[in-house]
Design a protein around this motif. Structure first.
Motif, short mmCIF file in Angstrom:
data_model
loop_
_atom_site.label_atom_id
_atom_site.label_comp_id
_atom_site.label_asym_id
_atom_site.label_seq_id
_atom_site.Cartn_x
_atom_site.Cartn_y
_atom_site.Cartn_z
N GLY A 42 -63.83 2.24 1.11
CA GLY A 42 -62.94 2.25 2.26
C GLY A 42 -62.74 0.85 2.76
N ASN A 44 -60.79 -1.77 5.99
CA ASN A 44 -59.82 -1.98 7.06
C ASN A 44 -58.58 -2.65 6.51
OD1 ASN A 44 -61.77 -1.11 8.96
ND2 ASN A 44 -62.63 -3.16 8.99
N GLY A 143 -67.56 10.16 15.19
CA GLY A 143 -66.69 10.62 14.13
C GLY A 143 -67.36 11.61 13.21
N ASN A 146 -66.13 10.86 7.22
CA ASN A 146 -65.16 9.93 6.64
C ASN A 146 -64.53 8.97 7.64
OD1 ASN A 146 -65.58 11.10 4.16
ND2 ASN A 146 -63.86 12.49 4.34
N VAL A 147 -64.33 9.37 8.87
CA VAL A 147 -63.62 8.56 9.85
C VAL A 147 -64.49 8.36 11.09
CG1 VAL A 147 -61.57 8.35 11.30
CG2 VAL A 147 -61.39 9.42 9.05
N THR A 148 -64.60 7.11 11.53
CA THR A 148 -65.36 6.78 12.74
C THR A 148 -64.50 5.92 13.64
OG1 THR A 148 -67.42 6.81 11.47
CG2 THR A 148 -67.47 5.75 13.62
N VAL A 172 -61.76 1.29 13.78
CA VAL A 172 -61.59 2.58 13.09
C VAL A 172 -62.08 2.33 11.67
CG1 VAL A 172 -59.98 4.33 12.28
CG2 VAL A 172 -59.61 3.23 14.50
N ARG A 173 -63.08 3.09 11.26
CA ARG A 173 -63.69 2.91 9.94
C ARG A 173 -63.39 4.17 9.11
NH1 ARG A 173 -69.02 1.97 11.40
NH2 ARG A 173 -68.53 -0.20 11.70
N VAL A 174 -62.85 3.98 7.89
CA VAL A 174 -62.49 5.10 7.02
C VAL A 174 -63.15 4.89 5.67
CG1 VAL A 174 -60.60 6.35 5.92
CG2 VAL A 174 -60.27 5.35 8.19
N TYR A 175 -63.84 5.92 5.17
CA TYR A 175 -64.46 5.89 3.84
C TYR A 175 -64.17 7.19 3.12
CZ TYR A 175 -66.99 1.67 4.90
OH TYR A 175 -67.29 0.37 5.21
#
Length: 176
Positions: A42, A44, A143, A146-148, A172-175
């Protein structure tokens, strides 16, 4: 005595061949590793436009989920910004740890090291700077897996050297 010696010899040979067959069989069976199943990718991606300004950033990263609560990883960072008569290029890497004491609460610590090239066009000449800019972010977020969404604070923030406007930043962190 000959029988005892013969018995020991047979026992040693039997153990040797059993071990040899076991090793040979274990070489035929594929070893299954869950390492890549526990790696999440993931990062940014950011763009900003303003009055006579532009900035863009890309920060891919990978996290290894060591346990249900702990993830460890690394990332790359690239930033470009142009504000009126100033231009900035920053690149580097980071290491990150993520901890989830409960499923919805995400705590993070990220050490980032960026090489900054900054150019300022001034009336009396141009000013160019090349330097390293470290950052240590401590964050908290909410979150799912997957999403924080959260906020982080740079405890090493230096307003003269940091490429960030403030020590306190939302994220916003997405993995996947």
């Amino acid at each position: 005595m000959i029988n005892r010696y013969s018995l020991k010899k047979k026992l040693i040979l039997c153990v040797f061949f059993t071990a040899l067959c076991g090793l040979g069989y274990s070489q035929l069976t594929p070893r299954h590793s869950d390492f890549w199943n526990n790696v999440h990718f993931g990062g940014n991606l950011g763009f900003g436009f303003g009055n006579n300004s532009f900035n863009a950033s890309i920060s891919p990263s990978a996290i290894y989920q060591a346990t249900e609560q702990l993830g460890l990883g690394a990332g790359l960072n690239f930033n470009y910004a142009k504000f009126r008569d100033a231009k900035l290029v920053a690149y580097g890497g980071s290491v990150i740890s993520l901890f989830n004491p409960i499923p919805a609460l995400h705590l993070s610590a990220e050490l980032e090291q960026l090489r900054v090239n900054r150019q300022l066009e001034l009336d009396g000449g141009n000013l160019e700077e090349d330097y390293w800019s470290p950052a240590l972010f401590l964050g908290i977020g909410y979150g799912n897996r997957n999403v924080t969404i959260g906020i982080r604070y740079d405890v090493l923030y230096d307003s003269q050297k940091s490429i960030y406007a403030s020590a306190l930043m939302p994220f916003v962190r997405v993995y996947f």
